[in-house]
Design a protein around this motif. Structure first.
Motif, short mmCIF file in Angstrom:
data_model
loop_
_atom_site.label_atom_id
_atom_site.label_comp_id
_atom_site.label_asym_id
_atom_site.label_seq_id
_atom_site.Cartn_x
_atom_site.Cartn_y
_atom_site.Cartn_z
N LEU A 1 0.83 -1.21 0.00
CA LEU A 1 0.00 0.00 0.00
C LEU A 1 0.86 1.25 0.00
CD1 LEU A 1 -2.77 -1.12 2.53
CD2 LEU A 1 -2.89 -1.07 0.02
N LYS A 2 0.26 2.35 -0.48
CA LYS A 2 0.98 3.63 -0.50
C LYS A 2 0.13 4.70 0.18
CE LYS A 2 -0.42 4.35 -5.35
NZ LYS A 2 -1.60 5.16 -5.04
N PRO A 3 0.73 5.79 0.55
CA PRO A 3 -0.02 6.83 1.25
C PRO A 3 -1.27 7.24 0.47
CG PRO A 3 2.32 7.37 1.25
CD PRO A 3 2.16 6.16 0.38
N ASP B 1 -3.99 5.42 0.28
CA ASP B 1 -4.80 4.25 -0.07
C ASP B 1 -5.91 4.01 0.96
OD1 ASP B 1 -3.35 3.80 -2.35
OD2 ASP B 1 -2.39 1.96 -1.66
N GLU C 1 5.52 3.28 9.61
CA GLU C 1 6.20 3.71 8.37
C GLU C 1 5.44 4.88 7.76
OE1 GLU C 1 8.61 1.25 6.70
OE2 GLU C 1 8.65 0.43 8.72
N MET C 2 4.14 4.81 7.88
CA MET C 2 3.28 5.93 7.52
C MET C 2 2.06 5.83 8.44
SD MET C 2 2.00 4.64 3.80
CE MET C 2 2.51 2.99 3.38
N ASP D 1 -1.89 11.45 3.73
CA ASP D 1 -0.52 11.00 3.99
C ASP D 1 -0.42 9.58 4.54
OD1 ASP D 1 -1.77 11.51 6.40
OD2 ASP D 1 -0.04 12.47 7.33
N ILE E 1 -2.61 5.51 5.38
CA ILE E 1 -3.53 4.48 4.91
C ILE E 1 -4.80 4.53 5.75
CG2 ILE E 1 -3.83 1.97 4.81
CD1 ILE E 1 -0.90 1.90 3.95
N HIS F 1 -4.61 0.17 -9.59
CA HIS F 1 -3.63 0.00 -8.51
C HIS F 1 -4.06 -1.13 -7.59
CE1 HIS F 1 -1.21 0.68 -4.97
NE2 HIS F 1 -2.22 1.18 -4.28
N VAL G 1 -2.54 -4.86 -6.64
CA VAL G 1 -2.26 -5.19 -5.24
C VAL G 1 -2.96 -6.52 -4.87
CG1 VAL G 1 -2.82 -4.50 -2.86
CG2 VAL G 1 -1.82 -2.83 -4.44
#
Ligand code: ATP
Ligand code: MG
Length: 151
Positions: A25-27, A29, A72-73, A99, A101, A141, A145
């Motif tokens: 996952l990325k910020p 999401d 991590e985020m 910024d 999840i 995306h 995933v």
């Protein structure tokens, strides 16, 4: 039926799937979790938190709608069960695409506020130890995933 589904046979197995998802996952999401009481939505969220390196214990945000965890985020854990039949606007849009999840238990109660792309996961009770996790990705995306986690 989902193209991407897997049975887990213990709480630990469900946590492992969620950990592997977290790494992809990325910020910004958004992951939505559906399933009856006790299906494993909070358990899945614990796995996401582990995967993000969050050390604090994750539990159901019963009296708060949103809990924030920092790893991590950021992880924004929302349980919108209490918003059933309410038009309350919590300002979710500020979190979606932000910024961190967002993981949302009982997301169908805020269906109208969800972004265009997100990963919906339905958790079904099979028996005491067994759950079916079915991924329904919206957008390319999340499609990739889901394929990476389940494939
Ligand atoms: N394969 C499995 N995957 C996940 N949880 C499992 C599994 N087998 C048994 N369990 C148990 O099911 C329960 C799931 O509870 P959890 O709080 O995660 O559900 P929930 O969907 O968040 O419920 P609620 O709607 O009340 O918030 C836990 O007690 C967990 O140990
Ligand atoms: Mg829960």
């Amino acid at each position: 039926m989902s193209e991407y589904q897997i049975e887990t046979h213990s709480e630990t197995e469900t946590v492992r799937i969620a950990e592997s998802l977290a790494l992809l996952l990325k910020p910004g999401d958004v992951v939505t979790l559906e399933g009856d009481l006790g299906a494993g939505k909070t358990t899945f969220t614990k796995g996401l938190a582990n995967g993000l390196g969050i050390k604090r214990t994750v539990n159901s945000p019963t009296f708060t709608i949103i809990k924030e965890y920092h790893g991590e985020m950021p992880l924004y854990h929302m349980d919108v069960y209490r918003l059933e039949d309410s038009d309350e606007d919590i300002g979710f849009e500020e979190y979606f695409g932000g910024d961190g999840i967002c993981v949302i238990e009982w997301a169908h109660f805020i269906q109208d506020y969800l972004p265009a792309e997100y990963l919906n996961i339905k958790i079904s009770y099979i028996d005491d130890r067994t759950r079916l996790l079915a991924f329904f990705p919206k957008g390319v995306h999340f499609e990739s995933v889901a394929a990476d986690v389940i494939g």
